[in-house]
Design a protein around this motif. Sequence first.
Motif, short mmCIF file in Angstrom:
data_model
loop_
_atom_site.label_atom_id
_atom_site.label_comp_id
_atom_site.label_asym_id
_atom_site.label_seq_id
_atom_site.Cartn_x
_atom_site.Cartn_y
_atom_site.Cartn_z
N GLN A 1 0.81 -1.22 0.00
CA GLN A 1 0.00 0.00 0.00
C GLN A 1 0.85 1.27 0.00
O GLN A 1 0.30 2.38 0.01
CB GLN A 1 -0.92 0.00 1.23
CG GLN A 1 -1.84 -1.20 1.33
CD GLN A 1 -2.81 -1.28 0.17
OE1 GLN A 1 -3.35 -0.25 -0.27
NE2 GLN A 1 -3.05 -2.49 -0.34
N ASP A 2 2.16 1.11 0.02
CA ASP A 2 3.07 2.26 0.03
C ASP A 2 2.81 3.20 1.21
O ASP A 2 2.86 4.43 1.08
CB ASP A 2 2.97 3.04 -1.27
CG ASP A 2 3.56 2.29 -2.44
OD1 ASP A 2 4.40 1.40 -2.21
OD2 ASP A 2 3.18 2.57 -3.59
N SER A 3 2.53 2.63 2.37
CA SER A 3 2.18 3.44 3.55
C SER A 3 3.30 4.39 3.93
O SER A 3 3.04 5.55 4.31
CB SER A 3 1.85 2.52 4.72
OG SER A 3 0.77 1.67 4.42
N VAL A 4 4.55 3.93 3.85
CA VAL A 4 5.67 4.78 4.24
C VAL A 4 5.81 5.96 3.29
O VAL A 4 5.98 7.11 3.72
CB VAL A 4 6.97 3.95 4.27
CG1 VAL A 4 8.19 4.86 4.42
CG2 VAL A 4 6.92 2.94 5.41
N TYR A 5 5.71 5.72 2.00
CA TYR A 5 5.86 6.79 1.02
C TYR A 5 4.69 7.78 1.11
O TYR A 5 4.88 8.98 0.93
CB TYR A 5 5.97 6.20 -0.38
CG TYR A 5 7.23 5.39 -0.58
CD1 TYR A 5 8.44 6.02 -0.83
CD2 TYR A 5 7.21 4.01 -0.49
CE1 TYR A 5 9.61 5.29 -1.00
CE2 TYR A 5 8.37 3.25 -0.65
CZ TYR A 5 9.56 3.90 -0.90
OH TYR A 5 10.72 3.18 -1.06
N ILE A 6 3.50 7.27 1.38
CA ILE A 6 2.34 8.16 1.57
C ILE A 6 2.56 9.04 2.78
O ILE A 6 2.26 10.25 2.77
CB ILE A 6 1.05 7.32 1.71
CG1 ILE A 6 0.72 6.64 0.38
CG2 ILE A 6 -0.12 8.19 2.17
CD1 ILE A 6 -0.44 5.65 0.46
N ALA A 7 3.10 8.45 3.86
CA ALA A 7 3.38 9.22 5.08
C ALA A 7 4.42 10.30 4.81
O ALA A 7 4.28 11.45 5.24
CB ALA A 7 3.84 8.29 6.19
N LEU A 8 5.49 9.96 4.09
CA LEU A 8 6.54 10.93 3.78
C LEU A 8 6.02 12.05 2.90
O LEU A 8 6.41 13.21 3.05
CB LEU A 8 7.72 10.22 3.11
CG LEU A 8 8.53 9.27 4.00
CD1 LEU A 8 9.54 8.48 3.16
CD2 LEU A 8 9.25 10.04 5.10
N ASN A 9 5.14 11.72 1.98
CA ASN A 9 4.54 12.74 1.13
C ASN A 9 3.60 13.64 1.92
O ASN A 9 3.56 14.87 1.73
CB ASN A 9 3.79 12.08 -0.02
CG ASN A 9 3.12 13.08 -0.95
OD1 ASN A 9 1.90 13.19 -0.98
ND2 ASN A 9 3.92 13.84 -1.69
#
Length: 823
Positions: A512-520
């Motif tokens: 789900q790309d949770s880390v990249y969504i959080a960083l964005n």
Amino acid sequence: MNRIIIFTVSLFVVRFLNAQPCALESEIAVLKMNCSTQNSASDSVLQNLNKLSFLYIKHGNIDEAVSLNDFVIKSLYKNGIKVTPALTGALDVKGHILYSVNDIEEAKRVWELSLSVKRRFFSNRKGLLAESYSNLARCFNYMIAIDSAMIYSSEAVELINSCSIEERNKVNAPEILRTYVYAYKIYYMRGNEKKTCIQVAAKLDSIAAIPHPWLNYYLPDFIHDKANAFTDLALHFRDEPSNKNPDRAFSEYCYIRAQELYDRELYLRNKFNDNPNPLSTLYFTKALVQKYTFGNTIDNNLNCLSYANQSIQILNENNVSGKLDRMFFKTGKLNVMMFKSDFLINLYLLQKKKEHLNELYANTSAAYEVYIDLINNLKTDKLGSVFEVYNLFQFDALIFAELELYKLTGNKKYLTDAFCHSQQSRYLDLLASRKEKQNSKYNEQYFIDGIQKNIFFTKYTRHVFLDYYSSYYNPFVIFIVSNGELNYYTGTKPDFSDLSVLANPEFINDTQDSVYIALNSLYNSFIKPVCGYMIGKRFVHISSKADFCNVPFDALLPDLKNKNHFFGDEYNIQNRFSLLINPLFRKDHFDSNVAVFTVNPSYKKYPDLLFNRKLCDDLKHQYDAVSANHLKEIENSNPYILQISAHGYFDSSIMKPALLLNDSAVVTYSEIENLLSTPIIACLIMCESGKGVLKMYEGSDNLGRSFAVNGTPAVITSLWKADDKASALIMSSFYRFLSEGYPVHAALVEAKALFRKEHPEMAHPFYWASIQCTGDNLTVSLKSTQRKNQYFVLAAVAGSAVLAGLLLLVFLRRRKKLSQNKK
């Protein structure tokens, strides 16, 4: 609610008697004269002076107590130091003096010494022992070490109960019993408030009925403590949504009962006590009880404001001559002014009347002047008392007033002052400015000059400064210094829950790309609003407070469509302890013969850090690094760089970060702060070395900050659990870039970028984003021994070639000469 708890503890610190003996001054004069005229002051005379010193302390006359205590100590030296009750009494008085000026640690040390002497020489004097146990219980009460306070105070009561009446009357039994009741209340209140407070009130009544020569001195204090018990009940059962057990009728009854007792205390203090401190404290208490009982309404805040003004007025109208006494008054005044600011902010937010804002600005500005005056008069190496004063000043209220006035008037001075005070609010800055400028006064102009230099610096350079600030009144503020101007952005406080996703290895392979969504998401909250100020810039200096210090700014993601392009790829990000000054940089490192010092312990209980062990071995071969198993060995080497490759963790039981030097040896940040030698760069490559308790103005109180406090200008830490292989590879490249002349921040940026390029299987932010550098962007002379060896080989080869050429030339000449001779 936290503030009322803190204030309740502070009330316990400042205890005063209600009546001063009429003949006190004359009695002291007579005793002093007797002591000075006698060849040998008797122990009984010196004991009486000790008692009078204590009375002075309780009445807030600290300077007289110090004078008397010095007199007793000189008399003891004059007669030759002998272990007598007068000696232990002088130690006890010294502890009370230190305690009264809030130097609690030193007071505790002195009282522990007194107790050890009494145990050794006066083990049968139960009253003397009881006083020492009670004194230490007071320290533990102050430090909110509830279990220890209960143990020591219970021991004191057990000893005093086993004394004869004659011996009990010679010691301060009312104080011993009062200390025990306070510890009892705090210890048993947890989950049993109603029963405990009623028991406390009954205990205070029973203590007041016990005959003692000093009992009348304590009646107002017992009434005050009893009123506090009913106040606790009124607050606990008040009718509000967050309360799980509301009982409005009982709460109002307890409040009325508390007010009756406070009024009775006020009557007694007005009648018998000419010391204004307890009167001021009483009005202050009534203001806080009013606030927390009846909530945030206009009428209630006006009533609270009235009490606060009365409290301040009492201190303004009473002047004292002694230096310590003036400081004592100002400390109490600063405490009241802090809460007065709360009432004024509430009124301004409720009514939006500029008169409240102007009064708030006047109050906070006056409090700031008191704060500066106290800081300049508290000269101590350990700065313990300075730290207590620092905690009393509310920078947030002053910054709130300045930002609101800037919104209303557009006057840039208010904005500049707000930014200046945001930076000045750091204790690290306070510590540095006082240690580096011992002979000069601490003043605001020093910080304003630093602000103006930074603003001017950005006008002609590619640098931009961002100060992330947050408070209860201003949830989210960014101060921006760019293109020679100061601006600011304000908004709603971001959701920091995204940070927990970054530190969780379970999200490495998350589809789900949770880390990249959080960083964005964090990028959109922290960087996007100020992007316009960074156009054409290359270097971004970031200073953070509170939760912002846990954000890996270089790993923030501008665009979800490009997961390999981070904020740190566009700009050189430099995390700073402060945008103004060097944190205590010691200048004794340049004579050091040791470039790198490594600490890489071995473990049996925990897994060895194999990759970091190889890193330390490589550093030894490449840079002649000195290795050791204990941190103390750094004091003999004084290196440029300290590399710690070890296990670390955040100890939630004591809310402190810790370093494991072996399976059992734990190093805390207090030990680091006491190191006699510190490096220029400290690389703390271990789990959670960058994690700590979030402080109001400081950010994270982690191991890195402890090195900064002790003089290290740049530290590298890990925000979460560090991967052994990834951290070792990154730091190996870091040292290579450092040896090539890169500044410390740039070296780490390049090292992390190279790591992502060469190890795409570990390009996920979990592996590299936690490693952060904070502090100055230093360049150190780190020379590789391998490179030196390469130069030596090249020189040897070149020398050999030259020698061979010369030999060939000689040979050819000789051959030519021989051929000519033959002809």
